[in-house]
Design an enzyme around this catalytic site. Structure first.
Site, PDB file in Angstrom:
ATOM      1  N   TYR A 184      11.954   8.798   1.436  1.00 40.60           N
ATOM      2  CA  TYR A 184      11.880   7.601   0.493  1.00 40.60           C
ATOM      3  C   TYR A 184      12.605   7.991  -0.659  1.00 40.60           C
ATOM      4  O   TYR A 184      12.562   7.123  -1.735  1.00 40.60           O
ATOM      5  CB  TYR A 184      10.299   7.337  -0.050  1.00 40.60           C
ATOM      6  CG  TYR A 184       9.409   6.840   1.395  1.00 40.60           C
ATOM      7  CD1 TYR A 184       9.846   5.424   2.021  1.00 40.60           C
ATOM      8  CD2 TYR A 184       8.474   7.587   1.874  1.00 40.60           C
ATOM      9  CE1 TYR A 184       9.150   5.144   2.998  1.00 40.60           C
ATOM     10  CE2 TYR A 184       7.677   7.034   3.012  1.00 40.60           C
ATOM     11  CZ  TYR A 184       8.044   6.015   3.469  1.00 40.60           C
ATOM     12  OH  TYR A 184       7.219   5.416   4.528  1.00 40.60           O
ATOM     13  N   ASN A 203       7.980  -5.535  -0.523  1.00 36.81           N
ATOM     14  CA  ASN A 203       7.952  -4.595   0.198  1.00 36.81           C
ATOM     15  C   ASN A 203       6.388  -4.376   0.755  1.00 36.81           C
ATOM     16  O   ASN A 203       5.564  -4.008  -0.260  1.00 36.81           O
ATOM     17  CB  ASN A 203       8.493  -3.105  -0.469  1.00 36.81           C
ATOM     18  CG  ASN A 203       8.270  -1.949   0.588  1.00 36.81           C
ATOM     19  OD1 ASN A 203       7.825  -2.160   1.550  1.00 36.81           O
ATOM     20  ND2 ASN A 203       9.156  -0.773   0.110  1.00 36.81           N
ATOM     21  N   ARG A 252      12.989   4.886  12.710  1.00 31.47           N
ATOM     22  CA  ARG A 252      11.676   5.490  12.498  1.00 31.47           C
ATOM     23  C   ARG A 252      10.815   5.334  13.937  1.00 31.47           C
ATOM     24  O   ARG A 252      11.453   4.751  14.986  1.00 31.47           O
ATOM     25  CB  ARG A 252      11.054   5.158  11.140  1.00 31.47           C
ATOM     26  CG  ARG A 252      11.948   5.726  10.103  1.00 31.47           C
ATOM     27  CD  ARG A 252      11.283   5.468   8.757  1.00 31.47           C
ATOM     28  NE  ARG A 252      10.094   6.402   8.573  1.00 31.47           N
ATOM     29  CZ  ARG A 252       9.387   5.897   7.676  1.00 31.47           C
ATOM     30  NH1 ARG A 252       9.240   4.895   6.849  1.00 31.47           N
ATOM     31  NH2 ARG A 252       8.082   6.816   7.634  1.00 31.47           N
ATOM     32  N   ARG A 309       5.863  12.353  -2.490  1.00 37.43           N
ATOM     33  CA  ARG A 309       5.942  13.252  -1.170  1.00 37.43           C
ATOM     34  C   ARG A 309       6.920  12.543  -0.405  1.00 37.43           C
ATOM     35  O   ARG A 309       7.267  11.395  -0.858  1.00 37.43           O
ATOM     36  CB  ARG A 309       4.346  12.755  -0.419  1.00 37.43           C
ATOM     37  CG  ARG A 309       3.341  13.829  -1.165  1.00 37.43           C
ATOM     38  CD  ARG A 309       2.259  13.523  -0.157  1.00 37.43           C
ATOM     39  NE  ARG A 309       2.351  13.291   1.136  1.00 37.43           N
ATOM     40  CZ  ARG A 309       1.981  12.269   1.958  1.00 37.43           C
ATOM     41  NH1 ARG A 309       1.357  11.350   1.312  1.00 37.43           N
ATOM     42  NH2 ARG A 309       2.154  12.310   3.142  1.00 37.43           N
ATOM     43  N   ALA A 365       3.186  -0.692   4.940  1.00 33.33           N
ATOM     44  CA  ALA A 365       2.488  -0.823   6.431  1.00 33.33           C
ATOM     45  C   ALA A 365       1.848  -2.120   6.574  1.00 33.33           C
ATOM     46  O   ALA A 365       1.708  -2.577   8.082  1.00 33.33           O
ATOM     47  CB  ALA A 365       1.276   0.420   6.452  1.00 33.33           C
ATOM     48  N   PRO A 396       0.765  -1.208   0.182  1.00 32.97           N
ATOM     49  CA  PRO A 396       0.136  -0.074   0.078  1.00 32.97           C
ATOM     50  C   PRO A 396       0.838   1.263   0.049  1.00 32.97           C
ATOM     51  O   PRO A 396       2.008   1.435   0.781  1.00 32.97           O
ATOM     52  CB  PRO A 396      -0.975   0.076   1.225  1.00 32.97           C
ATOM     53  CG  PRO A 396      -0.191  -1.235   2.281  1.00 32.97           C
ATOM     54  CD  PRO A 396       0.378  -2.023   1.225  1.00 32.97           C
ATOM     55  N   ASN A 397       0.443   2.129  -0.789  1.00 34.93           N
ATOM     56  CA  ASN A 397       0.859   3.464  -0.860  1.00 34.93           C
ATOM     57  C   ASN A 397       2.014   3.792  -1.722  1.00 34.93           C
ATOM     58  O   ASN A 397       2.648   4.660  -1.792  1.00 34.93           O
ATOM     59  CB  ASN A 397       0.855   4.197   0.390  1.00 34.93           C
ATOM     60  CG  ASN A 397      -0.449   4.472   1.131  1.00 34.93           C
ATOM     61  OD1 ASN A 397      -1.480   4.801   0.516  1.00 34.93           O
ATOM     62  ND2 ASN A 397      -0.394   3.721   2.276  1.00 34.93           N
ATOM     63  N   GLU A 421      12.146  -9.588   2.635  1.00 32.10           N
ATOM     64  CA  GLU A 421      11.420  -8.529   3.183  1.00 32.10           C
ATOM     65  C   GLU A 421      12.309  -7.422   2.818  1.00 32.10           C
ATOM     66  O   GLU A 421      13.484  -7.271   3.195  1.00 32.10           O
ATOM     67  CB  GLU A 421      11.321  -8.715   4.550  1.00 32.10           C
ATOM     68  CG  GLU A 421      10.962  -7.463   5.014  1.00 32.10           C
ATOM     69  CD  GLU A 421      10.382  -7.709   6.699  1.00 32.10           C
ATOM     70  OE1 GLU A 421      10.537  -8.710   7.464  1.00 32.10           O
ATOM     71  OE2 GLU A 421       9.866  -6.540   7.236  1.00 32.10           O
ATOM     72  N   HIS A 451      12.452  -3.022   2.686  1.00 35.65           N
ATOM     73  CA  HIS A 451      11.983  -1.446   3.147  1.00 35.65           C
ATOM     74  C   HIS A 451      13.130  -0.731   2.595  1.00 35.65           C
ATOM     75  O   HIS A 451      14.002  -0.571   2.747  1.00 35.65           O
ATOM     76  CB  HIS A 451      11.850  -1.412   4.507  1.00 35.65           C
ATOM     77  CG  HIS A 451      10.932  -2.279   5.237  1.00 35.65           C
ATOM     78  ND1 HIS A 451       9.414  -2.189   4.881  1.00 35.65           N
ATOM     79  CD2 HIS A 451      11.232  -3.725   5.905  1.00 35.65           C
ATOM     80  CE1 HIS A 451       9.060  -3.397   5.634  1.00 35.65           C
ATOM     81  NE2 HIS A 451      10.026  -4.107   6.092  1.00 35.65           N
TER      82      HIS A 451
HETATM   83  O1  CA2 Z   1      10.235   2.262   3.992  1.00 36.96           O
HETATM   84  C1  CA2 Z   1       9.631   1.281   3.377  1.00 36.96           C
HETATM   85  O2  CA2 Z   1       9.741   0.995   2.147  1.00 36.96           O
HETATM   86  C2  CA2 Z   1       8.355   1.199   3.804  1.00 36.96           C
HETATM   87  O3  CA2 Z   1       7.902  -0.165   3.942  1.00 36.96           O
HETATM   88  C3  CA2 Z   1       7.488   2.083   3.409  1.00 36.96           C
HETATM   89  C4  CA2 Z   1       6.043   2.254   4.009  1.00 36.96           C
HETATM   90  C5  CA2 Z   1       5.845   2.257   5.456  1.00 36.96           C
HETATM   91  O4  CA2 Z   1       4.553   2.032   5.966  1.00 36.96           O
HETATM   92  C6  CA2 Z   1       6.855   1.086   6.133  1.00 36.96           C
HETATM   93  O5  CA2 Z   1       6.831   1.462   7.443  1.00 36.96           O
HETATM   94  C7  CA2 Z   1       8.195   1.390   5.711  1.00 36.96           C
HETATM   95  C8  CA2 Z   1       4.969   3.279   3.393  1.00 36.96           C
HETATM   96  C9  CA2 Z   1       5.051   3.266   1.764  1.00 36.96           C
HETATM   97  C10 CA2 Z   1       4.425   4.614   1.624  1.00 36.96           C
HETATM   98  O6  CA2 Z   1       5.109   5.300   0.639  1.00 36.96           O
HETATM   99  C11 CA2 Z   1       4.990   6.772   0.408  1.00 36.96           C
HETATM  100  C12 CA2 Z   1       5.961   7.138  -0.379  1.00 36.96           C
HETATM  101  C13 CA2 Z   1       5.610   8.487  -0.858  1.00 36.96           C
HETATM  102  C14 CA2 Z   1       4.676   9.336  -0.276  1.00 36.96           C
HETATM  103  C15 CA2 Z   1       3.841   8.498   0.404  1.00 36.96           C
HETATM  104  C16 CA2 Z   1       3.932   7.334   0.912  1.00 36.96           C
END
Ligand code: CA2
Length: 147
Positions: free
Chosen positions: A23, A79, A112, A18, A82, A10-11, A103, A105
């Site tokens: 990221y 990946n 974090r 953003r 969340a 997701p996301n 896995e 990230h």
């Molecule tokens: O660090 C990672 O790859 C995560 O898996 C990314 C997830 C987060 O919930 C994990 O804790 C760590 C979030 C992905 C959302 O990515 C976005 C990127 C840009 C803008 C908004 C969200």
């Protein structure tokens, strides 16, 4: 030629739009290109997917388990976004299929918020990568080639 299956949760479709401090500024399409190049280098076919739905990830893991049993899949890079921190269903799907899974990230989740420190994926994964930015994806593909 075996397939490397890269699953994004997701996301992650928002990557590059953003939170560049966390990221980076590359988009998911850019990540797919990095993966294509790594797969070409290591002799894999790339299958790159993203979904915002937990059950879809479960279904794709089941599909991966069947492909691995048939000898056509090298492994999965997941990946789970969340869902990493919430999903017993993903844990059970990885365990239940016996799929070889890394896995991944983009960010260092351990540096974090506390709620990102626990992963339901890690106990079922062969390996865990975090904090390499999007360059973690080609590194993970190289690791699959070494298994
Ligand atoms: O660090 C990672 O790859 C995560 O898996 C990314 C997830 C987060 O919930 C994990 O804790 C760590 C979030 C992905 C959302 O990515 C976005 C990127 C840009 C803008 C908004 C969200």
């Amino acid at each position: 030629m075996k397939t490397a299956l890269v699953l994004n949760g997701p996301n992650l479709n928002l990557l590059g739009t953003r939170e560049p401090a966390v990221y980076g500024s590359q988009t998911l399409a850019d990540v797919e290109k990095l993966c294509e190049a790594a797969c070409a280098q290591h002799g894999f076919t790339l299958d790159f997917r993203q979904t915002n739905h937990e059950g879809q990830l479960v279904d794709w893991l089941h599909e991966a388990g069947r492909a691995q049993a048939a000898g056509t899949l090298a492994g999965v890079i997941l990946n789970a976004g969340a869902y990493t921190h919430t999903s017993v269903a993903l844990h059970d799907a990885i365990k239940g299929t016996g799929v070889t899974l890394i896995e991944l990230h983009i960010s260092n989740v351990h540096a974090r918020e506390a709620f990102r420190h626990h992963s339901y994926i890690s106990p079922a994964a062969k390996a865990v990568m975090a904090g390499f930015g999007v360059k973690g994806y080609p590194l993970a593909i190289a690791a699959l080639a070494g298994f």
